[in-house]
Design a protein around this motif. Sequence first.
Motif, PDB file in Angstrom:
ATOM      1  N   ILE A   1       1.243  -1.072   0.013  1.00 54.42           N
ATOM      2  CA  ILE A   1      -0.284  -0.170   0.007  1.00 54.42           C
ATOM      3  C   ILE A   1       0.897   1.457   0.354  1.00 54.42           C
ATOM      4  CG2 ILE A   1      -1.584   1.417   1.330  1.00 54.42           C
ATOM      5  CD1 ILE A   1      -2.429  -1.284  -0.015  1.00 54.42           C
ATOM      6  N   ALA A   2       1.680   1.928   1.113  1.00 52.66           N
ATOM      7  CA  ALA A   2       2.944   2.448   1.393  1.00 52.66           C
ATOM      8  C   ALA A   2       3.151   2.688  -0.430  1.00 52.66           C
ATOM      9  CB  ALA A   2       3.514   2.033   2.164  1.00 52.66           C
ATOM     10  N   SER A   3       3.594   1.864  -0.997  1.00 51.97           N
ATOM     11  CA  SER A   3       4.083   1.654  -2.388  1.00 51.97           C
ATOM     12  C   SER A   3       3.647   2.413  -3.426  1.00 51.97           C
ATOM     13  CB  SER A   3       5.966   0.817  -2.303  1.00 51.97           C
ATOM     14  OG  SER A   3       5.978   0.633  -3.984  1.00 51.97           O
ATOM     15  N   LEU A   4       2.871   1.116  -3.705  1.00 51.73           N
ATOM     16  CA  LEU A   4       1.829   1.646  -4.845  1.00 51.73           C
ATOM     17  C   LEU A   4       0.905   2.527  -4.629  1.00 51.73           C
ATOM     18  CD1 LEU A   4       1.493  -2.551  -5.456  1.00 51.73           C
ATOM     19  CD2 LEU A   4       3.638  -0.841  -6.571  1.00 51.73           C
ATOM     20  N   PHE A   5       0.604   2.837  -3.062  1.00 45.82           N
ATOM     21  CA  PHE A   5      -0.910   3.581  -3.593  1.00 45.82           C
ATOM     22  C   PHE A   5      -0.648   5.035  -2.853  1.00 45.82           C
ATOM     23  CE2 PHE A   5      -2.447  -0.639  -4.154  1.00 45.82           C
ATOM     24  CZ  PHE A   5      -3.681  -0.715  -4.879  1.00 45.82           C
ATOM     25  N   LEU A   6       0.354   4.868  -1.553  1.00 48.83           N
ATOM     26  CA  LEU A   6       0.854   6.063  -1.293  1.00 48.83           C
ATOM     27  C   LEU A   6       2.053   6.671  -1.367  1.00 48.83           C
ATOM     28  CD1 LEU A   6      -0.009   5.051   2.882  1.00 48.83           C
ATOM     29  CD2 LEU A   6      -1.902   6.246   1.178  1.00 48.83           C
ATOM     30  N   LYS A   7       2.375   6.153  -2.223  1.00 51.73           N
ATOM     31  CA  LYS A   7       3.543   6.514  -3.267  1.00 51.73           C
ATOM     32  C   LYS A   7       4.481   7.531  -1.921  1.00 51.73           C
ATOM     33  CE  LYS A   7       1.677   5.265  -7.028  1.00 51.73           C
ATOM     34  NZ  LYS A   7       2.057   4.770  -7.977  1.00 51.73           N
ATOM     35  N   ILE A   8       4.849   6.310  -1.191  1.00 51.77           N
ATOM     36  CA  ILE A   8       5.751   7.332   0.259  1.00 51.77           C
ATOM     37  C   ILE A   8       7.353   6.536  -0.833  1.00 51.77           C
ATOM     38  CG2 ILE A   8       7.037   6.574   2.328  1.00 51.77           C
ATOM     39  CD1 ILE A   8       4.041   5.351   3.227  1.00 51.77           C
ATOM     40  N   PRO A   9       8.869   7.645  -0.609  1.00 49.35           N
ATOM     41  CA  PRO A   9       9.688   6.881  -1.143  1.00 49.35           C
ATOM     42  C   PRO A   9      10.041   5.957  -0.935  1.00 49.35           C
ATOM     43  CG  PRO A   9       9.491   9.689  -0.169  1.00 49.35           C
ATOM     44  CD  PRO A   9       8.345   8.813   0.407  1.00 49.35           C
TER      45      PRO A   9
END
Length: 427
Positions: free
Chosen positions: A308-316
Motif C-alpha cells: 500500500i505504501a509503495s503502490l498507492f501512497l507513493k511513499i519514497p
Amino acid sequence: MFLIFFLMPLLATVFFIFALYPCALKIGFTDKPCHRKQHQKHTPLIGGIAIYFAILITLFFNNNPLPNQTAFIAAATLLVCVGLIDDYKGLGVKIRLIAQIAAVLIMAEFAHVKISDLGDLLGLGNIRLGNYATVFTLFAVVGGINAFNMIDGIDGLAGSLTLISIASIAAISWIFQDWVLFKFCLIFIASILAFLLFNLRIFGRSSAKIFLGDTGSTLLGFTVCWLSIDASQGEKNLITPTTVLWIIALPLFDSVCIMLRRLRKGRSPFNPDREHLHHVFHVAGYSINQTLGIMLIFSFGLSFTGIIASLFLKIPEPALFGFFILLFVSHYWLIDNAWMIIKISRYLNRTKAFDRRVENKRTEVDMRSKIDRRYIPTQQELEKIDKYNEFFRAALLRQHFRHERNGQKNPKPRQNKYLHIIRKLKS
C-alpha cells in the motif's frame, strides 16, 4: 483458464499426499520425535515432494509454457533431490549450500532472473550492480532459501508464510495485469493450500498429519525468491526491491536475527536451537495455533503495509527502506530481550479462568502405598485461606491431603494438634 491453474495443482497435491503417505511410513521417510521437536509420533515428510509433483503435472499439461519454465524445473529438481536425501539420511551444510548455489546459478545465468538494480535506497538514485549482479543474487537467494527453511518450526508456519508472500505477488500481478506471473503464482497458491489442509492443526487434529521437510521449505523459499526477483527486476519492474523486503519481512527478520545472535555467541549460524520467534511465543504460554495466528497477522500486516505504501501512497523508497531497517533493529532488540516479551505475554495471557491457584492440581504421593492424592481447592476455600497466614494455610492443606492408610501396612496416623483450629476455620 485461471480455474485450471488452480484446480489442477490443488487436486494433484491432495492425490500425491494420499499416494505417498503409506509409502513414507513403510520406508521410514518420517520426522522422528526428539528433544527439539514438539510432535510425539513419526510424521511423513512428504509435503514438499507432493507440491513438486503437482507443479510438474500442471506445467506438463499446460499448452502454453511459461517463460523460463525449463530453467525453473531444472533448478527446483536439483533442490528437491538434495532435500529428499537430506530428509531421509541427513546431509551436511556444505552439500546443501552447494546445491543451493547451483540452483541459483541456473536461475541467474540460464533464466536471466537476477538482481541487477537495488532501487533508490538512499535517495541518491538507483543503485545498479552491473557485473556484481550474479554474486549479489547468489548471496540474496541462498539467504532467502535458508530463511524459509529455518522458520519451519511449528505446524503450518512455513507454508502459511510462503502463501502470504506468493499471494502478495499474485495480487500485484493482478493489479498490473501480468497474467503470466499471476498464473505461476496461482499454481503455488493452490498447491500450498492443499498441503496446509494436512499440515495445520485443524479438523480436531492435535498435530500435523504431514510435514513439509527440507525438501518443501527449500523449494518454497526458492520459489518466493524467483517470483520476487521476476516482479521487481528487468523490464517488468512491477514493484521496487524495497517492497520485496516488506513482502518477505518476517522470515527475513527471524533468520537474520538468529544468525547474528549465534555468531555473537561464537556458534555456527546453521546450528539449530530454540531461540526463534515462534519458540519465544511458545515459552510465553501461547499454543501452536495462537502463535501461528499472531505471526501470520504480523506477516500479512508487513506485506500489506509495504504494498500500500509503495503502490498507492507513493511513499519514497528511502523512507520505506529506513522504516524497514528501524523495524529490523526493533525486532532484533526484542528477540535479544525475549524475557521481556515472555513476561508481558504471560501477564496478558493470564485471566481469572486460568488462575493457577484454582486450576493447578496439587499432588502428593505416599511412597509406601504409592497412592496419588490430588485435590483441587475451591474458590471459597482459597478465599478463606487467604485471610490467614502461611501457618494456618499449611495446616489446612495438610488436613486435605491426608492419605488413605492401610491399617495392616501403615502405622496409625498421629492426632493432628491443629485439628481444632482447622475445624474453626472451616466453620
